[in-house]
Design an enzyme around this catalytic site. Sequence first.
Site, PDB file in Angstrom:
ATOM      1  N   ARG A   1       0.902  -1.185  -0.016  1.00  0.00           N
ATOM      2  CA  ARG A   1      -0.123  -0.037  -0.146  1.00  0.00           C
ATOM      3  C   ARG A   1       0.854   1.387  -0.050  1.00  0.00           C
ATOM      4  O   ARG A   1       0.424   2.266  -0.721  1.00  0.00           O
ATOM      5  CB  ARG A   1      -0.940  -0.007   1.105  1.00  0.00           C
ATOM      6  CG  ARG A   1      -2.252  -0.967   0.971  1.00  0.00           C
ATOM      7  CD  ARG A   1      -3.035  -1.153   2.401  1.00  0.00           C
ATOM      8  NE  ARG A   1      -2.098  -1.500   3.329  1.00  0.00           N
ATOM      9  CZ  ARG A   1      -2.272  -1.249   4.496  1.00  0.00           C
ATOM     10  NH1 ARG A   1      -3.312  -0.629   4.841  1.00  0.00           N
ATOM     11  NH2 ARG A   1      -1.528  -1.631   5.595  1.00  0.00           N
TER      12      ARG A   1
ATOM     13  N   ASN B   1      -6.866  -2.469   1.784  1.00  0.00           N
ATOM     14  CA  ASN B   1      -6.581  -4.410   1.731  1.00  0.00           C
ATOM     15  C   ASN B   1      -8.148  -4.584   2.070  1.00  0.00           C
ATOM     16  O   ASN B   1      -9.060  -4.162   2.524  1.00  0.00           O
ATOM     17  CB  ASN B   1      -6.059  -4.568   2.996  1.00  0.00           C
ATOM     18  CG  ASN B   1      -4.328  -4.517   2.860  1.00  0.00           C
ATOM     19  OD1 ASN B   1      -3.942  -4.312   1.691  1.00  0.00           O
ATOM     20  ND2 ASN B   1      -3.790  -4.572   3.845  1.00  0.00           N
TER      21      ASN B   1
END
Lengths: 334, 781
Positions: free
Chosen positions: B18, B36
Amino acid sequence: LSHGGGGKAMRDLIDDVFVAGFDNALLASLDDQARISLAELAACGDRLAFTTDSYVVDPLFFPGSDIGALAVNGTVNDLAVGGARPLFLSCSVILEEGLEVATLRRVVRSMQAAAAAAGVAVVTGDTKVVPRGSADKLFINTAGIGVIRAGLELDPSAVRVGDVILVNGLLGDHGAAVLNARGDLALESDIASDCQALNGLIDTLIEACPAVRCLRDATRGGVATVLNEFALACELCLHIDEHALPIREEVKGLCEILGLDPLYLANEGKLVAVVPADGAEAALAAMRSHPAGREAVRIGTVCATPPATVVMATLFGGERIVDMLVGEQLPRIC
Amino acid sequence: MPGEAVRVRGLVQGVGFRPTVWRLATECALDGEVWNDAEGVVIHIWGDRVARRRFLSRLRSEVLPLARIDVLDTAPLGGTPPRAGFHIVASRSGAVRTGVVPDAATCSACYADIADSGNRRYRYPFTNCTHCGPRLSIVRGIPYDRARTSMAEFAMCSRCRAEYADPGDRRFHAQPNACPQCGPRLWLERAGGAVLAADDTIAAARRLLTQGQIVAVKGLGGFHLAVAADNAAAVARLRQRKGRYHKPFALMARNIGVIRRYCAVSAAEQALLESPAAPIVLLEASGPESVSAAVAPGQRTLGFMLPYTPLHHLLLQGLNQPIVLTSGNRSDAPQCTDNDAARTRLAGLADYLLLHDRAIVNRVDDSLARVVNGTPQLLRRARGYAPVPLVLPEGFGRAAPLLAMGGELKNTFCLVRDGTAILSQHMGDLEDATTQADYRRNLTRYQALFTHRPERIVVDCHPEYLSTKLGRAHAEREGLPVVAVQHHHAHIAACLADNERPLESAPVLGVALDGLGYGDDGTLWGGEVLLADYRGYARLARLTQVPLLGGAQAVREPWRCAYAHIRAALGWRRFARQYGCLELCAWLRDRPLATLEAMLAKDLNCPLTSSCGRLFDAVAAVLGICRERAGYEGQAAIELEACVTQAALETAGEGYPFDLIADDGLHVLDCTPLWSALLDDLMRGITPALVAARFHLGLARALVGLVIRLGERPDVHPSGPVALSGGVFQNRLLFETVATGLRERGVSVFSHRRVPANDGGLSLGQAAVGAAADTRLVKPR
Ligand SMILES: [Fe+3]
Ligand SMILES: [Mg+2]
Ligand SMILES: [Zn+2]
Ligand SMILES: [Zn+2]
């Protein structure tokens, strides 16, 4: 031997071999049943123990013992390890046509000697002769009745962490002796079966250590199987020490050649006892004072984990799982 | 405003994915969010088309060291960004299945940190970042965050916390982030004694090593015993104390340069050594220098690894010789993982202990690999690889979750879910109580880490495997169905899955050569040719069957296999008459042969086997290699291969002959002619190297011939592929000769890469067969 049916010849055989051999009043009456006084039984304890077992062994006679002594001691021991005093046995035989009467006589003599030594009487029985090939020489079934001491509760689920595991002597002798005798293994060996009655030893043990948790005779499947049965029942870990296992060098040698594990070899006069730690010394001393327990030793202790498992600390410093076999000892190495 | 929704699947959680998305999106001036979810990562971006194209292409090309993108789907997205700029947002679905990634070797940036005297992590042995460091070895539960690892005991200092919170920092969300102020500490103890005070603990430990002392080192996934590899006396002392006299020790060297002094290292081997997994790599010992012969007796290879934690880098700093780094325990028992266990169990083994206060939660052994024809092959899959999910081939996507219990030795288990197979790290021999405890714990832990609930349990057919018994008991408790898979079918299925063979493919020939596996006829197999797919198999051929004289004892004592084979081929009397002057004959006469014969006559503990591993044992024993007793599993076969020289291979000719005979519908590769030819060679005084070479070449030729012959069947495709599996194919000479022989005849070959050919890969095959039995995956006709 060629007797069929239930005629005079059979009657003569029974009189001649069994009644004379076992020589007691209950049997000699030759009624269809032995009649036993309840009052007499009740005086010995508060519960009846009743068991049966069939005996087939090849060969019939092997170093140290034979099928006859086995049939008496096996049933006596099945009663005794439950905490019962064995009293009466039945004896039922299946004979293969052609069996020598002398052989049968020898077996019955051995049964009577074993019964006398164990303090039990063979009080009822049956005889059948089957055609050649329908049975292998001689099969014996014995059932036994005993009385359990009032208040005594032997139960493997009562085993607790910290308890001590004892055996009454050398392991694997019977299995090794029978293998050797059966296989004609071309080995110089004087390994003899340990076949013996355990009721006297158990009397001594219970007297010295009334808190004993459980007892079991380590017959087929050996000590490994009994330990696993205990571990499953109490859901604890029975942890044994390979250094402490009493195994004759000759038995080890035989196992080495045959590739068998002595822990799984049959015994016919060995028991595993689990006792509380504070009673262990007394129990051990009592066992050693009895002829059937001279070589009694402590082989391990009970731990919490892994649950329901038998673990052995090996000679090489490792810890090995000793598991319950599904079938035979079959290699697992890939 | 034009937007795009991007769905990413693969290894994209817990690896700094990320923050990378955040950095790239910010650099490309895109607005949007990343988060996520249960299936991986979702990215929403808004911005012009060129910027979005640039972002996506960089996302694909700048994949992080520990990440793996399996799927990257895009879809148009309307609307407007919820706020200006690009943001990492909290997970949006309740059940995020984060999983766990493997432990990874120190990255170059972290190495630079510990080498820089101006850096606050200078010489700090527990330095790590999102791209490297401990993972599986420290995790207790999910989701994977610091509180559920053994780093929970260490509260981050403000500087570490700032790094952890900054998406621009490479330690953003690095769960084990630490520094000398707040992280784990290291100390040195005398065995059974006091802590040694030292200004530089690691330098003190290094000094002890150079003095020939044995130092137990608490590493990443367990304890090692370390000793200087050039000190023969010290290595011998370590062998004595461990009670491990023969099995090779692994080595660690400071860098590739040091390794090259001892071994030839190809580019592919170097890449493998330097990969984040940093396995032990088997290398040909052909460098200008050599280590003590006691490191790897009877071998032509050395197993080397590079330092994979800062602790190892610092320990080896300045050392121009390798150190032995072997598992910290007696003999073959699994390595210790906690300080107290190490203090007691390693007391008689190590002179000193280098300890730290970060707990090892999961034992993870060093992985073992090699390179064959430029392709890495794993021989033991553990640190750096487990628990990376392996994508199952096409067709398995909808299989219900299952658990495959694995084999008995070299055990691993395997979870299947969502078309992927998650193999546990190598655990070892389940008869060992510690290994079995690990196995039980890992079964529970993996199911928790991967939120996995199996709907079926898959076991080997061997009734006595502890994994089979545990699996059946588990299934009974949970009321789940059990699928039993034949051992060699599982080997071949593992090889098919390893080669991404789709579920709906034609059956292939599978050559499964190994030690022993339970056959469907109750005998022990191990030299089999199957016609198999994932759903089933037919046994087409096998090696000569011989009795295993004394069951497992015949595995421990290779001479028993020699006797069984000689007896089967020639009969003892003919052997004694024809080859009576061989030393072997006199040696065997001193064994209890009459007893073995009686065992055979009475069928007492003499199960039949068609094992190829046992044939190797027999040939080795005849040559006097490992004849009386094997010191470790596979020793006879390994040393037999090692005894073959290049010169011998060049003069060996075709190798020994085998016969192909028919028996009850089976082809049997009969060893009788092999034995006559081999024994004739011994009578002529031919060297063991040449005999061993002829055996390998002959067996390989016979196998190739057999495959070609079976390829004539109408139900077999003559050009393959042919799957080669089973532990015997770890024999490099046999594997390469068979593979080359087949390819020269136009037959393509499947061999193992990502999972071991040995029983370490078995659970993958079990899993594939178990999944293929799922009625949801109906075969279209
Ligand atoms: Fe195998
Ligand atoms: Mg019974
Ligand atoms: Zn790093
Ligand atoms: Zn810090």
